[in-house]
Every structure is written in C-alpha cells, then in structure tokens.
Design a protein around this motif. Structure first.
Motif, short mmCIF file in Angstrom:
data_model
loop_
_atom_site.label_atom_id
_atom_site.label_comp_id
_atom_site.label_asym_id
_atom_site.label_seq_id
_atom_site.Cartn_x
_atom_site.Cartn_y
_atom_site.Cartn_z
N VAL A 36 8.67 1.91 -7.41
CA VAL A 36 8.64 3.49 -7.09
C VAL A 36 9.61 4.22 -7.72
O VAL A 36 9.22 5.25 -8.46
CB VAL A 36 8.64 3.73 -5.50
CG1 VAL A 36 8.89 5.16 -5.24
CG2 VAL A 36 7.55 3.05 -4.74
N ASP A 77 2.58 1.49 -3.60
CA ASP A 77 1.52 1.86 -4.28
C ASP A 77 1.26 3.55 -4.34
O ASP A 77 0.98 4.37 -5.39
CB ASP A 77 -0.03 1.42 -4.32
CG ASP A 77 0.27 -0.29 -4.76
OD1 ASP A 77 1.18 -0.54 -5.52
OD2 ASP A 77 -0.51 -0.79 -4.39
N THR A 78 0.97 4.02 -3.12
CA THR A 78 0.84 5.76 -2.94
C THR A 78 1.97 6.26 -3.35
O THR A 78 1.82 7.48 -4.20
CB THR A 78 0.61 5.95 -1.15
OG1 THR A 78 -0.39 5.03 -0.86
CG2 THR A 78 0.34 7.24 -1.20
N LEU A 79 3.25 5.87 -3.10
CA LEU A 79 4.49 6.54 -3.54
C LEU A 79 4.55 6.44 -5.11
O LEU A 79 4.99 7.62 -5.72
CB LEU A 79 5.96 5.96 -3.10
CG LEU A 79 6.05 6.42 -1.37
CD1 LEU A 79 7.11 5.61 -0.78
CD2 LEU A 79 6.19 7.76 -1.33
N ALA A 99 2.12 6.22 -7.25
CA ALA A 99 0.92 6.92 -7.71
C ALA A 99 1.29 8.51 -7.80
O ALA A 99 1.25 9.23 -8.77
CB ALA A 99 -0.27 6.75 -7.00
N THR A 100 2.27 8.92 -6.54
CA THR A 100 2.57 10.31 -6.66
C THR A 100 3.83 10.42 -7.64
O THR A 100 3.71 11.63 -8.20
CB THR A 100 3.01 10.40 -5.19
OG1 THR A 100 2.26 10.26 -4.14
CG2 THR A 100 3.60 11.95 -4.95
N ALA A 147 0.85 -1.11 0.13
CA ALA A 147 0.06 -0.01 -0.22
C ALA A 147 0.89 1.25 -0.10
O ALA A 147 0.65 2.21 -0.67
CB ALA A 147 -1.04 -0.11 1.20
N ALA A 148 2.04 1.42 0.91
CA ALA A 148 2.80 2.42 0.95
C ALA A 148 3.59 2.62 -0.50
O ALA A 148 3.52 3.92 -0.98
CB ALA A 148 3.79 2.27 2.05
#
Length: 418
Positions: free
Chosen positions: A58, A12-14, A16-17, A9-10
């Motif tokens: 990432v 994926d968030t990075l 996406a950013t 999850a972490a």
C-alpha cells in the motif's frame, strides 16, 4: 483485519486507490501518504508484522515509481517508525518490491544491511541477510565485497541466520564469477550445510543442490547433510508425499532438490560409503537412495545410472538381506531397473546372490520383499521375463518348491510357456 482474506482485500482496495491517485497527481498521492497514510499504517506495521508485506505494498502504491520517489518514502518511513529494528524488518520486505535499483537506492539498502548485520538481534541479522540475494542480482560485486562480514556469521547460533547465509552464498555462486573468492564463498555455504539446525540444513540443501553440476565440491557436504536430516524434512526435500514436519515460519518456500542433482548425490553416497569402508548402508542412506531412484530419470543419464548400479551392487545385496531395510531397498531398485531395462541385467547376479542368502533360512520379511520385487519386475515384461526365468532356474528345485519362491516360479513357467 485479522482474517488473511479480509486483510488482503482491504490492502488491495487501498493499493488500487493509491495507484489511481498516483496516475493523476503523484505529488498529491505522496502528500496524502505522508499526512494521512503513515499515521494509520505505521501503528499497524508495529502491531501486525505478519501483514507487513500487504501494508508496504500500500505504501508503495502511493509512491512515485522512481528511485527518488522510493528513497524519499523510505526516509519518511524511517522517521515515522522511530524504531530502527522495525524499519530494518520493513526494508527486508520492501527490497522485494523494488523493480530496479539505482546506485543511490542500492547504496541505501546496503548501508542499512551492513548496520543490521552487526546488531545484537538475531532476527534483525537474518532480515539483513535476506536482502542480499535480491541486491546481488543488481550488484554481484557489491555483495561479494561483504564476504568478510558474512564469514563472521558462520558460527552464529541462530538457525535463521545460518539459513539466510546459505541463500546469500548460493546467490553469489550462481549469480556471477566469484573469482579467487569462490572457495571462500563455497565455505560459507558448506558451513550452513554442516549446521546442527535441520531448518538451516534444509535451506542450504535447497539452494546448494542446483549448483552441483558447476561446483562438484559441494556434493559431499550435501550428501552428509541430507543423510543427517530428520526423515520428515528429508522426505520434503526429496519431493516425497508424506506427512512432513512443517519447516519453521518463513521457510515454506524451501524447494525440493532438482531431479538433476539425484545422480551426483547417489554416486557420492556410494563413494562415501566405500571410502568409509562401510559393510552396509544405514537406514537413512537407504531412504535417500529410495527417493533418488524413484525418478524422474533423464535418458541421457542411462549409462551413468548403469555404472552406479554396478558400483552399488554389494550394498544393494546387503540391504535386500536386512529385514529392516529389504522393503526399502526393493522400493529403490524397482523404478531404476525399469528405467534401465536391458541395462539392468548385469545387476541380476546380485539378485541371485541375495536369493541364495535369503532362501531357505533368511528372514521372512526379506523373502517376501524379494519375491514381491521380482513379481513386479516381471509385470514389466521384456527383457525381465527371460532374465528372471534364468535367475530362478539357477536355484535348487526342492528349495524352490518349499519356499515363497514357488508362486514366482509357477508364474515364470506360465509366462515362458506362452
């Protein structure tokens, strides 16, 4: 995060950013990666290599999706890591994130792969080899030119090197024309099939079996390797549901043998037994046959399976009369007889021979296995009802009445009187 779901999850968030920023200003995204991303990500890559793929996704999310962008990021990563081995492990992950290869990007990966193949660390050598099947998809000729380097590794003592070597050889054989080097590449694959490590053998079998139709010379070493495997790993490769011994980390993607390889393997198993003048099959061989004969079957192979049954009949008879193998052989023959239908009837004299050996003095386990087999075959209806009636009708009536065959005969009589 140590928890896999939290780490994913972490990441994926990075990522996406990074993609959002990249779509607006690729230069700024790359600068942020270099100035702020690598100082955080590089220690994590070293401390948590099991999260390397997530972390590298990432990295590429902040990288311009061009060959120059990826080459620049790889050079920055190399300098930031300050660790050649760690960088090579990252390359083995990154190569799978590449959507295409320019000549320059391809040359960069090959350059480091060649360096890694000569390093003392077996894990680094295995990582280098793991890159080559991917690179082979973009430049078959370039990887084929590395054959002399691959041949040096056929005696490598580390199982993972031998397993990855099999993957490279299979990629070369399936990905293009190896020309006069076909025999040499096949030899590399056979060396892994002959490896003492079950994990390496399992991997080699997984990638070699889809090639049997085009390279029948692989069939004999595949059969030898399959019979030599421990039962748990053999069952895994043959798609059987059981409590299997898990393969080592990194080889969870070893695929079961394709159904299209079952027939050539079954044919070669019997041919090898005959060539070796074996009186009977061993348990491992019968276990293989039980899996191969469980299907699925291709209707186009019906004649070939009928021929196989005729060739294998003596070994089938011997196994049906062996108290350690009878249940296994009966399990093997039931789906095959059902598939062949009338085509299996020429095999009934073999069953009659087995019946005459087993009754009245055969092992009780064999008698029960035979009766159970015939009883289940009778459940299939025509054409087996008449064939089984004829089969038991050829036996001594007094013998039938005093043996386990009596209930089968009674059922046959009921079925045929309807």
């Amino acid at each position: 995060a140590e928890h896999p779901a939290a780490a994913a999850a972490a990441a994926d968030t990075l990522a996406a950013t990074g993609r959002a920023l990249l779509s607006r200003d690729a230069t700024t995204a790359g600068q942020l990666l270099a100035d702020f991303g690598f100082p955080v990500l590089v220690p994590l890559l070293k401390a948590a290599p099991h999260h390397a793929t997530l972390l590298l996704e990432v990295v590429y999310a902040f990288t311009a999706p061009t060959d120059d962008g990826h080459i620049g990021t790889l050079k920055l990563l190399h300098d930031a890591l300050c660790d050649q081995q760690a960088f090579l492990f990252c390359l083995a992950k990154l190569v799978r994130l590449e959507k295409s290869f320019s000549d320059e990007l391809l040359d960069l990966y090959v350059y480091y792969a060649v360096i890694a193949l000569s390093m003392p660390s077996a894990r680094v050598r295995a990582s280098a080899l793991s890159m080559l099947p991917v690179l082979c998809g973009s430049s078959h000729a370039l990887v084929l030119d590395m054959l002399p380097r691959l041949q040096v590794l056929v005696e490598d003592s580390w199982w993972e090197v031998r397993a990855q070597l099999a993957r490279v050889a299979a990629a070369l054989l399936s990905g293009g024309d190896c020309g006069p080097l076909t025999a040499s590449v096949t030899g590399v694959l056979c060396s892994s099939l002959d490896c003492r490590s079950p994990a390496a053998q399992a991997t080699a079998l997984s990638v070699a079996s889809p090639l049997l139709a085009d390279l029948p010379s692989l069939t004999t070493p595949c059969v030898t390797a399959l019979v030599a495997l421990p039962p748990q790993q053999r069952a895994l490769l043959l798609g059987q549901k059981c409590d299997t011994m898990p393969l080592p980390v990194g080889f969870e993607d070893v695929s079961p043998l394709p159904a299209g390889s079952y027939l050539p393997i079954a044919v070669e198993l019997i041919a090898s037994a005959k060539a070796s003048a074996l009186d009977r099959l061993g348990r491992s061989q019968v276990e293989v046959l039980a899996a191969l004969c469980s299907g699925p079957f291709d209707a186009n192979d019906e004649d070939a399976w009928r021929t196989w049954l005729a060739e294998a009949k003596d070994y089938c008879c011997a196994a049906l009369c062996d108290e350690k193998l009878c249940e296994l052989m009966a399990t093997a023959l039931l789906p095959l007889f059902t598939f062949l239908g009338e085509g299996s009837l020429p095999g009934f004299p073999t069953l009659l021979s087995s019946l005459r050996i087993l009754f009245p003095e055969g092992a009780a386990a064999c008698q029960e296995a035979m009766v159970e087999f015939l009883d289940r075959l009778l459940d299939s209806g025509a054409p087996f009802a008449a064939a089984i009636a004829s089969l038991v009708g050829g036996l001594d009536r007094d013998l039938v009445k005093t043996s386990a065959l009596s209930r089968l005969v009674e059922r046959v009589e009921r079925e045929t009187s309807k």
